[in-house]
Design an enzyme around this catalytic site. Sequence first.
Site, PDB file in Angstrom:
ATOM      1  N   GLY A 292     -22.277  34.229  42.634  1.00 39.01           N
ATOM      2  CA  GLY A 292     -23.613  33.460  43.462  1.00 39.01           C
ATOM      3  C   GLY A 292     -24.944  34.287  44.167  1.00 39.01           C
ATOM      4  O   GLY A 292     -25.964  34.355  44.090  1.00 39.01           O
ATOM      5  N   GLU A 334     -16.743  37.118  44.838  1.00 34.91           N
ATOM      6  CA  GLU A 334     -16.546  36.489  43.209  1.00 34.91           C
ATOM      7  C   GLU A 334     -18.019  37.123  42.382  1.00 34.91           C
ATOM      8  O   GLU A 334     -18.209  35.842  42.090  1.00 34.91           O
ATOM      9  CB  GLU A 334     -15.906  35.369  42.975  1.00 34.91           C
ATOM     10  CG  GLU A 334     -14.506  35.342  43.729  1.00 34.91           C
ATOM     11  CD  GLU A 334     -14.627  33.418  43.543  1.00 34.91           C
ATOM     12  OE1 GLU A 334     -15.205  32.739  43.132  1.00 34.91           O
ATOM     13  OE2 GLU A 334     -12.942  33.659  43.587  1.00 34.91           O
ATOM     14  N   PRO A 335     -18.814  38.176  42.412  1.00 32.61           N
ATOM     15  CA  PRO A 335     -20.094  38.086  41.981  1.00 32.61           C
ATOM     16  C   PRO A 335     -19.534  38.139  40.286  1.00 32.61           C
ATOM     17  O   PRO A 335     -19.044  39.272  39.578  1.00 32.61           O
ATOM     18  CB  PRO A 335     -20.245  39.288  42.683  1.00 32.61           C
ATOM     19  CG  PRO A 335     -18.942  40.444  42.475  1.00 32.61           C
ATOM     20  CD  PRO A 335     -18.020  39.120  43.712  1.00 32.61           C
ATOM     21  N   ARG A 337     -23.609  37.736  37.976  1.00 30.58           N
ATOM     22  CA  ARG A 337     -24.265  37.878  37.361  1.00 30.58           C
ATOM     23  C   ARG A 337     -24.916  38.682  38.401  1.00 30.58           C
ATOM     24  O   ARG A 337     -25.548  40.330  37.468  1.00 30.58           O
ATOM     25  CB  ARG A 337     -25.362  36.689  38.605  1.00 30.58           C
ATOM     26  CG  ARG A 337     -26.727  37.200  37.924  1.00 30.58           C
ATOM     27  CD  ARG A 337     -27.515  36.393  38.946  1.00 30.58           C
ATOM     28  NE  ARG A 337     -27.198  34.541  38.718  1.00 30.58           N
ATOM     29  CZ  ARG A 337     -27.133  33.590  37.857  1.00 30.58           C
ATOM     30  NH1 ARG A 337     -28.182  33.404  37.342  1.00 30.58           N
ATOM     31  NH2 ARG A 337     -26.982  32.405  38.456  1.00 30.58           N
ATOM     32  N   ARG A 374     -30.219  29.911  28.667  1.00 38.29           N
ATOM     33  CA  ARG A 374     -30.562  29.298  30.066  1.00 38.29           C
ATOM     34  C   ARG A 374     -32.427  28.866  30.439  1.00 38.29           C
ATOM     35  O   ARG A 374     -32.148  27.733  30.778  1.00 38.29           O
ATOM     36  CB  ARG A 374     -30.484  31.279  31.038  1.00 38.29           C
ATOM     37  CG  ARG A 374     -29.251  31.325  30.801  1.00 38.29           C
ATOM     38  CD  ARG A 374     -28.846  32.470  32.116  1.00 38.29           C
ATOM     39  NE  ARG A 374     -28.787  32.731  33.469  1.00 38.29           N
ATOM     40  CZ  ARG A 374     -30.271  32.598  33.938  1.00 38.29           C
ATOM     41  NH1 ARG A 374     -30.839  33.421  33.524  1.00 38.29           N
ATOM     42  NH2 ARG A 374     -30.216  32.107  35.098  1.00 38.29           N
ATOM     43  N   TYR A 378     -31.718  25.848  32.103  1.00 39.28           N
ATOM     44  CA  TYR A 378     -32.348  24.915  33.511  1.00 39.28           C
ATOM     45  C   TYR A 378     -33.722  25.552  33.369  1.00 39.28           C
ATOM     46  O   TYR A 378     -33.677  25.925  34.880  1.00 39.28           O
ATOM     47  CB  TYR A 378     -31.073  25.503  34.323  1.00 39.28           C
ATOM     48  CG  TYR A 378     -30.261  26.298  34.038  1.00 39.28           C
ATOM     49  CD1 TYR A 378     -29.190  25.828  33.830  1.00 39.28           C
ATOM     50  CD2 TYR A 378     -30.563  28.032  33.995  1.00 39.28           C
ATOM     51  CE1 TYR A 378     -28.059  27.056  33.273  1.00 39.28           C
ATOM     52  CE2 TYR A 378     -30.083  28.928  33.884  1.00 39.28           C
ATOM     53  CZ  TYR A 378     -28.838  28.341  33.557  1.00 39.28           C
ATOM     54  OH  TYR A 378     -27.572  29.672  33.875  1.00 39.28           O
ATOM     55  N   CYS A 405     -34.830  25.064  15.550  1.00 40.82           N
ATOM     56  CA  CYS A 405     -35.311  23.761  15.666  1.00 40.82           C
ATOM     57  C   CYS A 405     -35.472  22.586  16.467  1.00 40.82           C
ATOM     58  O   CYS A 405     -34.572  21.452  16.781  1.00 40.82           O
ATOM     59  CB  CYS A 405     -34.786  23.037  14.582  1.00 40.82           C
ATOM     60  SG  CYS A 405     -35.107  23.305  13.146  1.00 40.82           S
ATOM     61  N   GLU A 406     -35.679  22.858  18.134  1.00 38.08           N
ATOM     62  CA  GLU A 406     -36.276  22.584  19.429  1.00 38.08           C
ATOM     63  C   GLU A 406     -37.295  23.148  19.495  1.00 38.08           C
ATOM     64  O   GLU A 406     -37.755  24.227  19.772  1.00 38.08           O
ATOM     65  CB  GLU A 406     -35.059  22.605  20.456  1.00 38.08           C
ATOM     66  CG  GLU A 406     -33.083  22.089  19.864  1.00 38.08           C
ATOM     67  CD  GLU A 406     -33.460  20.469  20.200  1.00 38.08           C
ATOM     68  OE1 GLU A 406     -33.979  20.487  20.777  1.00 38.08           O
ATOM     69  OE2 GLU A 406     -32.885  20.235  19.696  1.00 38.08           O
TER      70      GLU A 406
HETATM   71  C1  LIG Z   1     -15.894  29.640  41.669  1.00 35.54           C
HETATM   72  C2  LIG Z   1     -16.972  30.964  41.209  1.00 35.54           C
HETATM   73  N1  LIG Z   1     -16.892  32.101  41.336  1.00 35.54           N
HETATM   74  C3  LIG Z   1     -17.956  33.017  40.918  1.00 35.54           C
HETATM   75  C4  LIG Z   1     -18.801  32.510  40.665  1.00 35.54           C
HETATM   76  C5  LIG Z   1     -19.798  33.579  39.985  1.00 35.54           C
HETATM   77  O1  LIG Z   1     -21.321  33.104  40.082  1.00 35.54           O
HETATM   78  P1  LIG Z   1     -22.344  34.519  40.111  1.00 35.54           P
HETATM   79  O2  LIG Z   1     -22.240  34.633  38.770  1.00 35.54           O
HETATM   80  O3  LIG Z   1     -23.675  33.623  40.296  1.00 35.54           O
HETATM   81  O4  LIG Z   1     -22.428  35.128  40.897  1.00 35.54           O
HETATM   82  C6  LIG Z   1     -18.973  31.526  39.923  1.00 35.54           C
HETATM   83  C7  LIG Z   1     -20.111  30.508  38.757  1.00 35.54           C
HETATM   84  O5  LIG Z   1     -20.717  29.464  38.420  1.00 35.54           O
HETATM   85  C8  LIG Z   1     -18.100  30.354  40.184  1.00 35.54           C
HETATM   86  O6  LIG Z   1     -18.254  29.072  39.538  1.00 35.54           O
END
Ligand SMILES: Cc1ncc(COP(=O)(O)O)c(C=O)c1O
Length: 476
Positions: A292, A334-335, A337, A374, A378, A405-406
Amino acid sequence: MVTRHGQTGRSDSLIRVSRFAHPAGDRHAETPPHERPPLAPDDLNRINPAIWPRTSGRTDGALTIGGVDVRDLARDHGTPLYVFDEDDVRSRMRDWVNAFTGSDVHYAGKAFLCKEVVRWLDAEGLGLDVASGGELAVALSVGFPPERITMHGNNKSAAELRRALDAGVGHIVVDSFDEIARLGYLAAEKGVRPKVMVRVTTGVEAHTHEFIATAHDDQKFGLSLSSGAAAEAVRRILALPSLELVGLHSHIGSQIVDTGGFEVAARRLTTLLVQIKDEHGVVLPELDLGGGYGIAYIDDDEALDVKTIADGLREIVENVCRSAGLPVPRLTVEPGRSIIGPGGITLYEVGTVKDVEGLRTYVSINGGMSDNIRTALYGADYTAVLASRESDAGPMLSRVVGKHCESGDMVVRDCYLPADLAPGDLIAVAATGAYCRSLANNYNYLPKPAVVAVSDGRARVIVRGETEEDLLRGQL
Ligand SMILES: Cc1ncc(COP(=O)(O)O)c(C=O)c1O
C-alpha cells in the site's frame, strides 16, 4: 489558460485533491472530487523526475526512456504500448531490499506480473506474493524459488491450494474458516505441513494522507480482530496438526505515504499476539504488514521515501512488541505499486482533438479503459505529456479519453497539453506500471498492448501484444 478556441478557463485556484475514506477493501487509488481543474504547469514540456521513470528525459524534444526515443518505440512496436524502464524498476527493487535489511520484501505480483519481472525479482533477491493459481504459474514457469512465494486470496480453490502445496510455497495467508478446514485437509492428505499466516482485519483503512481506525470490518478480506474471528481462526489452525501457524498478516490500504495507519494496525495485531501467547503459550515469529505504499502520479503528490517507511515500520513493530513484552517478530512487507508503478509509462497516438467550447478539449487516444481502467474505475489521477516533440504553444485544458463505447472512458481526467496538439502526435502517460496491464481487458475487442522493457538504449518485448487472432482463439 486557454481552451483550443481561446476562451479563458478556470485556472484561478489550485484544487488540492482531497482523499477521503470509502468502504473498506483492496483498492488501488483514491477518488478525488475534481470539481475544478488544477492549475496549468509552468512548463508543459517538463518531465518531472518525481513522476516519470528514473532514466527519462527529453532528447531533440522527444521523450526518451532508458536511452530510447519514444518515436522509435512507436515505430517499432506500435501504440498503445506499455514501456518499462528496467533500471528504474530494478533499482526500486534494490531500494526496498536495502531499506528492509533483516526483513522480507515480497513484491505484490498483482500490480504487474510477467516472466521477465519474475526474473528481475529473483535476481534482486525479493520474495513474491501471488493471489491466484495463474500468478503462481507465471512465477514457477521461470523457476522462481517457491519458498520465497506467499500465496494470497480470499477464495483460493482446492486446485490452487493443491498447486501451492505441490510447489512447496513458503507461506499461505489464510482468509476464512472454510479455507482453514480446506487447507488443513489438503495438507494432511498430501502429508505436508505448510506455514500459514492469518489475514487479520484490524479495523484500519488507510489511503494516502488519511486513515480511519474504526468501522472497516465490513469487507471480504481477512478475519476480524474486533469480532474475535481472527482469534478463533488461530484456535482452529493450532488444532490442526497439518498446519504450522507462523504469524499474522494485515494489509490496510493503498497509496499510503506515512506510517500512522501502520502504527495503529501494528498495535492492534500485537494485542492478538499477546492473547495468543496467553491462551496457547505460542509466540508467533512473523508479522506481515502488507503493501500500500504510495507513489507520485501528479505534481502535487508526495512520493514515498522507502527508507523513512522502513525505519518507521521497524520502530513501530519494535516499540509495540517491547511494550507488550513480546520478542520482535520477523517483518514482511508487500509493496506492489511502489516498485513497479513509477517505472512504467503508456505511449499512445492521438487520433482526434475535439474542443467542447468553453469547457475543455477532448483528446482521443488509441487505447483507453482497456489498457488503463483505473481512471474510469476509481478516479485515479495521471500526468500526460506530448511525447513525440516539444511545443511552445500555450496550455490547453484537456481530457485524455479512450476509444471505447463508454463516456466514462478516460485515461487522464484533467491535464494541460499544448494547444497545437494534433492527430499523429504521441502522448505519454506517466506512472502506469502498476495495476494497468494487470487490470487490462479486451473491451470492444481491443487487443492488449505489448509490453517492452528499455535499458541502455535498447528496447525488447517482454510481453507480446495481442493480435486479433489471439482475440478470436477459443471461439467456436
Ligand atoms: C495483501 C496485499 N498485499 C500487497 C498489496 C500491494 O499493494 P500496493 O500495490 O498498493 O503496494 C495488496 C494490494 O491490493 C494486497 O492486497
